[in-house]
Scaffold this motif. Sequence first.
Motif, short mmCIF file in Angstrom:
data_model
loop_
_atom_site.label_atom_id
_atom_site.label_comp_id
_atom_site.label_asym_id
_atom_site.label_seq_id
_atom_site.Cartn_x
_atom_site.Cartn_y
_atom_site.Cartn_z
N ASN A 81 -13.51 1.58 -2.28
CA ASN A 81 -13.34 3.04 -2.31
C ASN A 81 -13.90 3.74 -1.07
OD1 ASN A 81 -12.13 2.87 -4.80
ND2 ASN A 81 -13.97 3.39 -5.96
N LEU A 105 -5.78 0.86 -4.78
CA LEU A 105 -4.90 1.99 -5.08
C LEU A 105 -4.41 2.01 -6.52
CD1 LEU A 105 -2.74 1.90 -1.81
CD2 LEU A 105 -4.82 3.18 -2.26
N ARG A 109 -8.36 3.29 -10.09
CA ARG A 109 -8.27 4.60 -10.75
C ARG A 109 -8.67 4.50 -12.22
NH1 ARG A 109 -2.43 6.37 -9.86
NH2 ARG A 109 -2.56 4.97 -8.08
N PRO A 119 -5.12 8.23 -4.95
CA PRO A 119 -4.27 7.16 -4.44
C PRO A 119 -2.82 7.57 -4.22
CG PRO A 119 -5.61 6.39 -6.28
CD PRO A 119 -5.76 7.88 -6.23
#
Length: 331
Positions: A81, A105, A109, A119
Motif C-alpha cells: 500500500n 489493487l 481493498r 484502486p
Amino acid sequence: MKQTRRAVLRGLAGVTVAGPVVAAPFIARAEAMWPAKPVTIVVNFPAGGLTDGIARAFGQAVQQATGQQVIIDNRPGASGNIGAAQVARANGDGYTFLHTVSSTLVQNRAMFKNLGFDPDKDFVLVSGMSSGVLPVVVHKSVPVTNLKELVAYAKTNKVNFGSWALGSSAHILAQHLNEKFGLSMEIVTYKGEAPMWQDMGAGSLQAAMGSPQAMNALLVKGEIRPIAAPSRVRAGKLPDVPTTIEQGFTDDAFVVRGWLGLAAPAGTPKEVVKRMSDLWVAAADSEPGRRMMESFGLTEKPMPHEEVTADYETLKASLIPMIVALGIKPE
C-alpha cells in the motif's frame, strides 16, 4: 463605448476559443516526444523478489528502446500500500509508474480499512503478466511430501506459514486450509518474498509459497521441499511437483491466479499509456526480459492495456468474494 466594449469582449472570446486550438498541437507534440526525461517505476515490494526482478529486466528493455533512463524505486510496506499510495499521488505526466502484484489493487481493498488510495479511480492499468505457478514448499525439517500430509502434520504440530503480503494468494491458500480442515496455522506476513525466504532458510517458517526463482537458492541447498503447485498446470521449473488439483484440492482458493501489473496515475495521457503498454509487451522478447522470465519459469507474455483492464474486472469478481467468505477482518 458600447461598440468598444463589444469589441473587447469579442477579442477575449477569440482568445478563449483559440487557447485549446493552440494548446492541442503542443500537448500532442509533448506526448509524441515521450519520454523526454528519466522514467521512474515504483516497485512496492523489496528487491530480490519476482515483482522487483521483472520490473528491473523490463525497465532495462524500455531504457534500451527509448534511450531514456528507467529508475527502479523500491517502496515496500503495508502489503504494497505504501508504494501504491505514492504513485497514486504522483502527477499523471507519464514519468511515474507502479509495478505491483494484482493483490495490491484487488485483495487489499478487502484487507485494509484505509488503503491510502482508490484502486479503481487513482490508476490506469498499462500492462499485466501472469505471475506463473507459485509452489507451496515446506522446510526440510517438516516430514511431509504433499499437501494432504501437511494438513495432517499441522493438526498436531505448530506450523508458521509464510505470505509475502497480507491478502496475497499465499495468505488466501493458507487461510482456506485453516478454515476447511480446522487447522490453526499461523500466517506470517512479510513485506515481500526476499525477507520471507530468509526466515524460511533460518527455520522459523515451516511452510511458505512463492516464486521458484526467489526460493531457488534454498531449493539448491536442500533447505526446502516443494509439495504442491497451486495451479491448473505444473510449474515449468518443478515439473515433478503435482498440482493441487491433482492432489484433490479443487477449491478455487487452492488454484491461484494473479498477475504482475504495471499501472500509471489516473490522468496519464492515453497516448503515453499505449506507448508504455507496447514497450512493456515488447520487453518480454528482449534479451533481459527473456532471461528474467526464464529464470522465474514464466511462459505467458504480458497483456496489453485493454486486455489487462478487462481481466482486472474478472479478477475482482472472483477474488474479493473469496476473501470476504474466509472472514479475514480488515486491518
